[in-house]
Design a protein around this motif. Structure first.
Motif, PDB file in Angstrom:
ATOM      1  N   ILE A  71       0.829  -1.206   0.000  1.00  7.42           N
ATOM      2  CA  ILE A  71       0.000   0.000   0.000  1.00  7.42           C
ATOM      3  C   ILE A  71       0.865   1.259   0.000  1.00  7.42           C
ATOM      4  O   ILE A  71       0.405   2.342   0.372  1.00  7.42           O
ATOM      5  CB  ILE A  71      -0.966   0.015   1.202  1.00  7.42           C
ATOM      6  CG1 ILE A  71      -0.199  -0.092   2.527  1.00  7.42           C
ATOM      7  CG2 ILE A  71      -1.988  -1.106   1.088  1.00  7.42           C
ATOM      8  CD1 ILE A  71      -1.076   0.044   3.759  1.00  7.42           C
ATOM      9  N   GLY A  72       2.129   1.085  -0.405  1.00  4.49           N
ATOM     10  CA  GLY A  72       3.039   2.218  -0.445  1.00  4.49           C
ATOM     11  C   GLY A  72       4.087   2.188   0.640  1.00  4.49           C
ATOM     12  O   GLY A  72       4.972   3.042   0.682  1.00  4.49           O
ATOM     13  N   GLN A  73       4.018   1.194   1.520  1.00  2.00           N
ATOM     14  CA  GLN A  73       4.977   1.129   2.630  1.00  2.00           C
ATOM     15  C   GLN A  73       6.257   0.398   2.274  1.00  2.00           C
ATOM     16  O   GLN A  73       7.188   0.343   3.064  1.00  2.00           O
ATOM     17  CB  GLN A  73       4.301   0.514   3.867  1.00  2.00           C
ATOM     18  CG  GLN A  73       4.152  -1.003   3.871  1.00  2.00           C
ATOM     19  CD  GLN A  73       3.009  -1.529   3.060  1.00  2.00           C
ATOM     20  OE1 GLN A  73       2.832  -1.143   1.909  1.00  2.00           O
ATOM     21  NE2 GLN A  73       2.228  -2.442   3.623  1.00  2.00           N
ATOM     22  N   GLY A  74       6.325  -0.196   1.069  1.00  2.00           N
ATOM     23  CA  GLY A  74       7.570  -0.779   0.581  1.00  2.00           C
ATOM     24  C   GLY A  74       7.777  -2.238   0.894  1.00  2.00           C
ATOM     25  O   GLY A  74       8.878  -2.759   0.696  1.00  2.00           O
ATOM     26  N   VAL A  75       6.738  -2.974   1.333  1.00  2.00           N
ATOM     27  CA  VAL A  75       6.944  -4.366   1.727  1.00  2.00           C
ATOM     28  C   VAL A  75       7.161  -5.289   0.541  1.00  2.00           C
ATOM     29  O   VAL A  75       7.686  -6.396   0.708  1.00  2.00           O
ATOM     30  CB  VAL A  75       5.770  -4.880   2.578  1.00  2.00           C
ATOM     31  CG1 VAL A  75       5.695  -4.132   3.896  1.00  2.00           C
ATOM     32  CG2 VAL A  75       4.448  -4.788   1.832  1.00  2.00           C
ATOM     33  N   HIS A 362      -9.614   9.352   5.153  1.00  2.00           N
ATOM     34  CA  HIS A 362      -8.362   8.740   4.706  1.00  2.00           C
ATOM     35  C   HIS A 362      -7.870   9.359   3.398  1.00  2.00           C
ATOM     36  O   HIS A 362      -6.667   9.541   3.215  1.00  2.00           O
ATOM     37  CB  HIS A 362      -8.544   7.238   4.528  1.00  2.00           C
ATOM     38  CG  HIS A 362      -8.856   6.513   5.802  1.00  2.00           C
ATOM     39  ND1 HIS A 362     -10.142   6.374   6.281  1.00  2.00           N
ATOM     40  CD2 HIS A 362      -8.052   5.908   6.696  1.00  2.00           C
ATOM     41  CE1 HIS A 362     -10.113   5.701   7.423  1.00  2.00           C
ATOM     42  NE2 HIS A 362      -8.860   5.403   7.698  1.00  2.00           N
ATOM     43  N   ALA A 363      -8.805   9.680   2.508  1.00  2.00           N
ATOM     44  CA  ALA A 363      -8.482  10.359   1.247  1.00  2.00           C
ATOM     45  C   ALA A 363      -7.329   9.685   0.512  1.00  2.00           C
ATOM     46  O   ALA A 363      -6.385  10.341   0.073  1.00  2.00           O
ATOM     47  CB  ALA A 363      -8.165  11.825   1.507  1.00  2.00           C
ATOM     48  N   THR A 364      -7.399   8.375   0.358  1.00  2.00           N
ATOM     49  CA  THR A 364      -6.366   7.682  -0.402  1.00  2.00           C
ATOM     50  C   THR A 364      -6.391   8.163  -1.855  1.00  2.00           C
ATOM     51  O   THR A 364      -7.445   8.480  -2.395  1.00  2.00           O
ATOM     52  CB  THR A 364      -6.599   6.164  -0.366  1.00  2.00           C
ATOM     53  OG1 THR A 364      -7.887   5.876  -0.889  1.00  2.00           O
ATOM     54  CG2 THR A 364      -6.504   5.639   1.053  1.00  2.00           C
ATOM     55  N   ALA A 383      -8.370  -6.523  -6.182  1.00  2.00           N
ATOM     56  CA  ALA A 383      -8.616  -5.230  -5.541  1.00  2.00           C
ATOM     57  C   ALA A 383      -7.379  -4.790  -4.774  1.00  2.00           C
ATOM     58  O   ALA A 383      -6.502  -5.593  -4.455  1.00  2.00           O
ATOM     59  CB  ALA A 383      -9.810  -5.318  -4.587  1.00  2.00           C
ATOM     60  N   SER A 384      -7.338  -3.514  -4.480  1.00  2.00           N
ATOM     61  CA  SER A 384      -6.325  -2.959  -3.576  1.00  2.00           C
ATOM     62  C   SER A 384      -6.841  -3.137  -2.157  1.00  2.00           C
ATOM     63  O   SER A 384      -7.870  -2.569  -1.798  1.00  2.00           O
ATOM     64  CB  SER A 384      -6.108  -1.473  -3.878  1.00  2.00           C
ATOM     65  OG  SER A 384      -5.628  -1.287  -5.185  1.00  2.00           O
ATOM     66  N   LEU A 385      -6.129  -3.913  -1.356  1.00  2.00           N
ATOM     67  CA  LEU A 385      -6.630  -4.332  -0.048  1.00  2.00           C
ATOM     68  C   LEU A 385      -5.604  -4.106   1.047  1.00  2.00           C
ATOM     69  O   LEU A 385      -4.409  -3.980   0.784  1.00  2.00           O
ATOM     70  CB  LEU A 385      -6.993  -5.824  -0.079  1.00  2.00           C
ATOM     71  CG  LEU A 385      -8.032  -6.287  -1.112  1.00  2.00           C
ATOM     72  CD1 LEU A 385      -8.048  -7.810  -1.179  1.00  2.00           C
ATOM     73  CD2 LEU A 385      -9.403  -5.746  -0.770  1.00  2.00           C
ATOM     74  N   GLN A 386      -6.083  -4.073   2.269  1.00  2.00           N
ATOM     75  CA  GLN A 386      -5.231  -4.182   3.452  1.00  2.00           C
ATOM     76  C   GLN A 386      -5.576  -5.416   4.262  1.00  2.00           C
ATOM     77  O   GLN A 386      -4.777  -5.864   5.076  1.00  2.00           O
ATOM     78  CB  GLN A 386      -5.384  -2.944   4.344  1.00  2.00           C
ATOM     79  CG  GLN A 386      -4.611  -1.724   3.877  1.00  2.00           C
ATOM     80  CD  GLN A 386      -4.672  -0.590   4.874  1.00  2.00           C
ATOM     81  OE1 GLN A 386      -5.385   0.384   4.654  1.00  2.00           O
ATOM     82  NE2 GLN A 386      -3.942  -0.695   5.966  1.00  2.00           N
ATOM     83  N   GLY A 414      -3.076   2.402  -4.171  1.00  2.00           N
ATOM     84  CA  GLY A 414      -2.759   3.826  -4.131  1.00  2.00           C
ATOM     85  C   GLY A 414      -3.039   4.405  -2.771  1.00  2.00           C
ATOM     86  O   GLY A 414      -3.845   5.321  -2.619  1.00  2.00           O
ATOM     87  N   GLY A 415      -2.379   3.854  -1.748  1.00  2.00           N
ATOM     88  CA  GLY A 415      -2.559   4.299  -0.371  1.00  2.00           C
ATOM     89  C   GLY A 415      -3.531   3.416   0.375  1.00  2.00           C
ATOM     90  O   GLY A 415      -4.432   2.811  -0.195  1.00  2.00           O
ATOM     91  N   GLY A 416      -3.323   3.313   1.675  1.00  2.00           N
ATOM     92  CA  GLY A 416      -4.216   2.539   2.528  1.00  2.00           C
ATOM     93  C   GLY A 416      -4.616   3.322   3.763  1.00  2.00           C
ATOM     94  O   GLY A 416      -5.767   3.660   3.955  1.00  2.00           O
ATOM     95  N   PHE A 417      -3.615   3.596   4.623  1.00  2.00           N
ATOM     96  CA  PHE A 417      -3.783   4.451   5.808  1.00  2.00           C
ATOM     97  C   PHE A 417      -4.894   3.956   6.730  1.00  2.00           C
ATOM     98  O   PHE A 417      -5.411   4.718   7.545  1.00  2.00           O
ATOM     99  CB  PHE A 417      -4.049   5.902   5.396  1.00  2.00           C
ATOM    100  CG  PHE A 417      -3.134   6.408   4.325  1.00  2.00           C
ATOM    101  CD1 PHE A 417      -1.761   6.405   4.520  1.00  2.00           C
ATOM    102  CD2 PHE A 417      -3.622   6.864   3.120  1.00  2.00           C
ATOM    103  CE1 PHE A 417      -0.887   6.845   3.532  1.00  2.00           C
ATOM    104  CE2 PHE A 417      -2.761   7.306   2.120  1.00  2.00           C
ATOM    105  CZ  PHE A 417      -1.396   7.298   2.329  1.00  2.00           C
ATOM    106  N   GLY A 418      -5.281   2.690   6.623  1.00  2.00           N
ATOM    107  CA  GLY A 418      -6.346   2.139   7.447  1.00  2.00           C
ATOM    108  C   GLY A 418      -7.677   2.026   6.734  1.00  2.00           C
ATOM    109  O   GLY A 418      -8.539   1.251   7.157  1.00  2.00           O
ATOM    110  N   ARG A 419      -7.892   2.778   5.657  1.00  2.00           N
ATOM    111  CA  ARG A 419      -9.190   2.726   4.971  1.00  2.00           C
ATOM    112  C   ARG A 419      -9.473   1.335   4.423  1.00  2.00           C
ATOM    113  O   ARG A 419     -10.615   0.841   4.475  1.00  2.00           O
ATOM    114  CB  ARG A 419      -9.224   3.753   3.822  1.00  2.00           C
ATOM    115  CG  ARG A 419     -10.511   3.701   2.978  1.00  2.00           C
ATOM    116  CD  ARG A 419     -11.713   3.989   3.851  1.00  2.00           C
ATOM    117  NE  ARG A 419     -12.989   3.957   3.136  1.00  2.00           N
ATOM    118  CZ  ARG A 419     -13.798   2.903   3.078  1.00  2.00           C
ATOM    119  NH1 ARG A 419     -13.435   1.750   3.643  1.00  2.00           N
ATOM    120  NH2 ARG A 419     -14.965   2.987   2.470  1.00  2.00           N
TER     121      ARG A 419
END
Length: 753
Positions: A71-75, A362-364, A383-386, A414-419
């Motif tokens: 989600i952008g954190q580089g894992v 969150h405004a991802t 899907a883009s998931l967390q 394109g971002g997660g931030f918890g959303r």
């Protein structure tokens, strides 16, 4: 919706996780059927069933599967680095592919062949630190055993380097040449010894993200990019009222739009019910393409019924919060140490203040969405998931399918931030696809995203402290009145009402002898959820701003006061996420380094102000400092400094990027962002009224210093944001003598100047 497989490669070294979480290692070369959803890059011409992390090609190319949600954190880079390190290959040899969700049924119950695949709480690297290294080490062990048999030498005499096994006499065998014979060797009964840190060749080296070229050239595929030739596009108009319902709709004009296929009603949860599906009632428009779906939605005529929260407003919530704090009755005791009342009676000085933080979206950059196909005996989600596990459970519950028959493919998000920890958008896609009887691509717009979110809570913090004649803090009270973070959670989840708003062991717990923490619940119909570094961004602004106020009131240096409160280096029990201990020495060290880097204590005559703050977040230690000036109605950020200790660093470039990104996100949030309510409706719709930080407002650079550490690593995705708002507010005070106690900062600062 299936991909073609190139059957040109045969030799696999497969590494998977067993039902109990133990690693199972082997090379499979049989005729087993393929597991649905395994990436083609990790299959050979025999389509062997795999649970792989590693594939070794005959020509010695290495493919490593990345298990986490990127989600952008580089894992997608850092986790394969752990495998590659112990496998003892050159990083240049490695190709990384994203693994799908790895649900499997076993005799011992449900499991995941890859281990934990979710993304939340900055846990991906610490979770993988040992098991992924063990995966690589076990693979290396098998290859060494194969070489020992080939050369008739003791395995202890052999060593590895750069994807080769080396004999004492100089002979070499590549991993690719050994993979076939390694297949016949039983995996070790016990864990293989891991490398010592001084032997690391990949861990700790600055490494560019593996898909940097794809991102820079626009070829990286996010969830929103996924389509299927036979899929319909769906968009939904959702009820704008909190817990409102659909009264009626007229779709006559909508159905006249060329390309519109159908219009479907979507039922939302009843007031008070858990959010275990869609977040709101709505009407879905299905069409052959996105334009027709959006145009059709625009022409819908919908009447809504207001829900029980029709009178809710931001002003009313704030008034209620202050009323609860004023009355100070029937709160939830979160922590009580010593005797605060006695400390106050004996105090030389008493200081108090209140701070207010708003709801946040969150405004991802990539709004929610999902591509799903549901068949009679299977389903496939892209899907883009967390939380792929949560999505799997939801699809199974809503369709009746067995989880083993549900494929979930994870893309870069394109971002997660918890959303994306919530899967309400997946539930919507399931409902629409079931009704349509065809694959469906569900699309959300920016307006959908801002109006229908799981928002970070709103709250007011009332802080007070006592100081003795020697200016030592002897008592501390933290009362918080807020919309509780736990709200209508499903799945039997039960969290304390103060969770996500007030933490028992957070600063200054264990540092002040007399301490009271009390929580007051403010009722609200706003859906609430986890937001980047959730608890810590919610209260760090209040706590770290208040310490500066204590320093000013008692005529002390703000850094010196913090260091005095932290005291001698020691480890204090910490029951929250990131525990079980909080190391005062590590937090003091990042604070000292940050102060030195920003030039704390130097005389200034340029009208600039310095502000500083430090925080312990999810096991990491971070300090921020800013140099600012206020020129007319403009706030200028001249310097931004961040010092961080997250234990041993896997990828320094990744940690630096996370600290820069967190700092910029923190500035954007602190300066401008707030979600407000009027008449039971969210007032923000798009970026014009939820304005992100512009480049001209940002600091020219963020100076990041990473503290070298031998401690086990923690994550870095959320550590760079909590200290930003208080450090910025403290800098603004130093430049203007205006104390901002309500966020967002800029509207309040302009009001007070």
């Amino acid at each position: 919706m299936s991909a073609s497989v190139d059957p040109g490669r045969r030799r696999f070294l497969a590494i998977s996780l067993g039902a109990a979480g133990a690693l199972v290692v082997g090379v499979r070369d049989g005729l087993a059927a393929p597991t649905p959803g395994v990436p083609p890059e990790l299959l050979g011409d025999d389509l062997t069933e795999l649970g792989p992390f590693v594939r070794i090609e005959r020509d010695n190319r290495i493919v490593i599967g990345a298990r986490g949600c990127e989600i952008g954190q580089g894992v997608m880079t850092s986790l394969p680095m752990l495998v590659a390190e112990e496998l003892d290959v050159d990083w240049a040899q490695v190709r990384v592919v994203q693994l799908p969700y790895g649900y499997v049924d076993t005799d011992n119950g449900p499991s995941n062949r890859y281990g934990d695949q979710g993304a939340g709480g900055s846990t991906s690297v610490p979770d993988g630190w040992k098991d992924l290294r063990q995966a690589g080490a076990t693979a290396r062990w098998l290859l060494v055993q194969a070489a020992a048999k080939e050369w008739n030498l003791p395995a202890e005499q052999l060593r590895t380097a750069s994807g080769e096994v080396l004999a004492p006499d100089g002979r070499k065998l590549s991993y690719g040449a050994l993979a076939r014979s390694a297949a016949s060797i039983a995996p070790p009964e016990h864990a293989v010894a891991l490398k010592k840190p001084e032997q690391f060749r990949i861990i700790g080296q600055p490494t560019r993200v593996v898909d940097a070229r794809e991102i820079a050239t626009g070829r990286s595929r996010f969830g929103i990019d996924e389509y299927a030739a036979d899929a319909l596009v769906a968009v939904i108009v959702r009820c704008p009222y909190l817990d409102g319902t659909l009264e009626s709709f007229d779709d006559g004009e909508t159905r006249k739009v060329a390309g519109v296929v159908d219009v479907i009603e979507i039922a939302g949860p009843k007031p008070g019910e858990p959010f275990d599906g869609p977040l709101a009632s709505g009407v879905a428009v299905l069409a052959e393409h996105t334009w027709a779906a959006l145009k059709g939605r625009e022409l819908l005529k919908v009447k809504w019924k207001q829900g029980p929260w029709a009178a809710e407003s931001s002003g009313a919530l704030a008034a209620r919060a202050h009323e609860l704090l004023d009355r100070n009755e029937a709160g939830t005791s979160v922590r009580h140490d010593g005797d605060v009342a006695k400390a106050r009676k004996q105090a030389r000085q008493f200081v108090e203040a209140r701070y207010e933080v708003p709801f946040l979206a969150h405004a991802t950059m990539e709004p929610p969405g999902a591509l799903i196909e549901i068949k009679q005996d299977s389903a496939r989600l892209v899907a883009s998931l967390q939380s792929p596990g949560g999505a799997s459970e939801m699809i199974a519950r809503m369709t009746g399918l067995a989880r083993k028959d549900i494929e979930i493919h994870m893309t870069r998000a394109g971002g997660g931030f918890g959303r994306r920890l919530e899967n309400d958008f997946v539930a919507e896609a399931v409902l629409v696809a079931k009704a349509a009887g065809k694959p469906v691509k569900l699309m959300w717009t920016r307006e959908d995203d801002l109006q229908h979110d799981f928002y970070r809570p709103f709250g007011v913090h009332a802080l007070s402290a006592t100081l003795d004649r020697r200016k030592r803090v002897t008592g501390w009270t933290h009362r918080c009145a807020a919309t509780p973070r736990p709200y209508r959670e499903g799945g039997g989840r039960k969290r304390p009402i103060n969770a996500g708003c007030l933490e028992a062991d957070d600063f200054p717990a264990g540092l002040v002898a007399n301490l009271d923490k009390t929580f007051f619940a403010v009722e609200s119909g706003m859906p609430r959820g986890w937001w980047r570094a959730p608890l810590h961004t919610f209260h760090a602004f209040a706590v770290q701003s208040f310490i500066d106020e204590l320093a000013i009131a008692s005529k002390q240096d703000a850094v010196a006061l913090r260091l005095a409160m932290l005291g001698e280096p020691r480890r204090i029990p910490y029951s929250g996420h990131g525990g079980p201990e909080f190391d005062t020495g590590r937090l003091a060290e990042v604070l000292r380094r940050c102060a030195a880097k920003i030039g704390w204590g130097e005389r200034r005559d340029d009208g600039h102000g310095l502000g500083i703050a430090c925080h312990f977040t999810f096991g990491g230690y971070t300090a921020h400092a800013f140099e600012v000036s206020v020129e007319g109605r403009e706030l200028r950020i001249h310097r931004a400094v961040c010092v961080v200790d997250v234990g041993r660093v896997v990828n320094p470039l990744g940690v630096e990027a996370q600290m820069i990104g967190g700092t910029i996100d923190g500035l954007s949030t602190a300066l401008h962002l707030a979600i407000t309510i009027k008449d039971g409706q969210v007032q923000q719709h798009n970026f014009p009224d939820y304005p992100l930080l512009r480049m001209a407002q940002a600091p020219r650079s963020v100076e990041v210093e990473i503290v070298a550490s031998e401690a086990d690593p923690v994550g870095a995705g959320e550590m760079g944001i909590p200290g930003v708002a208080p450090a910025l507010a403290n800098a603004v005070y130093a430049a203007t003598t205006v104390r901002v106690r309500k966020l967002p900062l800029m509207p309040e600062l302009m009001r007070m100047l």
